[in-house]
Design an enzyme around this catalytic site. Structure first.
Site, PDB file in Angstrom:
ATOM      1  N   CYS A   1      62.386  49.947  93.986  1.00  0.00           N
ATOM      2  CA  CYS A   1      63.278  50.903  94.634  1.00  0.00           C
ATOM      3  C   CYS A   1      63.618  50.381  96.023  1.00  0.00           C
ATOM      4  O   CYS A   1      62.731  49.929  96.747  1.00  0.00           O
ATOM      5  CB  CYS A   1      62.582  52.263  94.736  1.00  0.00           C
ATOM      6  N   LEU A   2      64.893  50.478  96.391  1.00  0.00           N
ATOM      7  CA  LEU A   2      65.307  49.996  97.716  1.00  0.00           C
ATOM      8  C   LEU A   2      64.645  50.801  98.833  1.00  0.00           C
ATOM      9  O   LEU A   2      64.544  50.327  99.960  1.00  0.00           O
ATOM     10  CB  LEU A   2      66.833  50.055  97.847  1.00  0.00           C
TER      11      LEU A   2
ATOM     12  N   GLY B   1      71.106  49.934  91.805  1.00  0.00           N
ATOM     13  CA  GLY B   1      71.455  51.349  91.837  1.00  0.00           C
ATOM     14  C   GLY B   1      71.126  51.922  93.202  1.00  0.00           C
ATOM     15  O   GLY B   1      70.216  51.440  93.880  1.00  0.00           O
TER      16      GLY B   1
ATOM     17  N   GLN C   1      69.315  58.242  99.475  1.00  0.00           N
ATOM     18  CA  GLN C   1      68.703  57.082 100.127  1.00  0.00           C
ATOM     19  C   GLN C   1      69.441  56.659 101.391  1.00  0.00           C
ATOM     20  O   GLN C   1      68.910  55.909 102.201  1.00  0.00           O
ATOM     21  CB  GLN C   1      68.662  55.890  99.158  1.00  0.00           C
TER      22      GLN C   1
ATOM     23  N   HIS D   1      66.049  60.605  92.632  1.00  0.00           N
ATOM     24  CA  HIS D   1      66.308  60.573  94.080  1.00  0.00           C
ATOM     25  C   HIS D   1      67.064  61.834  94.517  1.00  0.00           C
ATOM     26  O   HIS D   1      66.773  62.406  95.565  1.00  0.00           O
ATOM     27  CB  HIS D   1      67.167  59.357  94.460  1.00  0.00           C
TER      28      HIS D   1
ATOM     29  N   HIS E   1      66.206  57.108  87.245  1.00  0.00           N
ATOM     30  CA  HIS E   1      65.575  56.828  88.549  1.00  0.00           C
ATOM     31  C   HIS E   1      66.438  57.397  89.690  1.00  0.00           C
ATOM     32  O   HIS E   1      65.922  58.061  90.592  1.00  0.00           O
ATOM     33  CB  HIS E   1      65.407  55.300  88.676  1.00  0.00           C
ATOM     34  N   GLU E   2      67.751  57.157  89.615  1.00  0.00           N
ATOM     35  CA  GLU E   2      68.634  57.626  90.697  1.00  0.00           C
ATOM     36  C   GLU E   2      68.743  59.151  90.700  1.00  0.00           C
ATOM     37  O   GLU E   2      68.827  59.772  91.760  1.00  0.00           O
ATOM     38  CB  GLU E   2      70.032  57.005  90.582  1.00  0.00           C
TER      39      GLU E   2
END
Ligand code: NI
Length: 182
Positions: free
Chosen positions: A91-92, A46, A51, A137, A133-134
């Site tokens: 997380c990226l 995702g 991000q 962000h 989660h996204e």
């Protein structure tokens, strides 16, 4: 298509609150394609536009093993939540860090697709975790915000060390793990 740079914690730009997508044009479509390429290459399941330093409410996801079930959520909203589930999240934007986060187990969401057409969807399991989660962000929130101050402090230090390591040894291999990055 192009790979985009993923911002890393504690970059203050990750704290920006995204505004609604209003123009469903060719530029947005290109950004969505670039976000998918960036997410698959990372690899991750995702990616939120915050991000990659684009602050309109846009999320791409693909939680399938076969990487052939891409999902796009523009202007997502959660209509209902049900149950509680704890998953180990990564997380990226916080590379190499994984920890348990508690979220709703099932959600019903409304969003628009890449052309602006609204849709509703029931999500559970990793899909539900990933969308929550996204969406955090897009609000400028990271999964490490759910952890203790002490843990967050350790994470900052570890990421700082890792970045220095990467700078001095560019070919250094990153630690691999089975947990997905969101
Ligand atoms: Ni993330």
């Amino acid at each position: 298509m192009a790979r985009l740079q993923i911002l890393e914690y504690p970059d203050p730009r990750l704290r920006t609150r995204a505004v609604a997508v209003r123009e469903f044009d060719a530029r947005l479509s290109r950004l969505i394609d670039d976000m998918f390429e960036t997410m698959y290459a990372a690899p991750g399941i995702g990616l939120a536009s915050s991000q990659v330093d684009f602050h309109q409410q846009l999320i791409v996801m693909d939680v399938s093993d076969t990487k052939d079930q891409p999902l796009v959520f523009c202007n997502p909203e959660i209509l209902s939540r049900d149950g509680v589930a704890t998953y180990e999240e990564g997380c990226l934007s916080v590379p190499g860090i994984f920890d348990d986060v508690e979220r709703a187990a099932r959600i019903r969401a409304r969003a628009q697709d890449r052309t602006g057409v609204p849709f509703e969807m029931e999500l559970e399991g990793m899909l539900a975790v990933c969308l929550q989660h996204e969406m955090d962000h897009l609000d400028g929130k990271l999964f490490v915000d759910y952890l203790s101050d002490l843990k967050r402090q350790r994470i900052r230090k570890k990421l700082e060390r890792d970045r220095k390591d990467r700078a001095s040894r560019p070919a250094a291999e990153r630690a691999t793990t089975d947990a997905p990055a969101l």
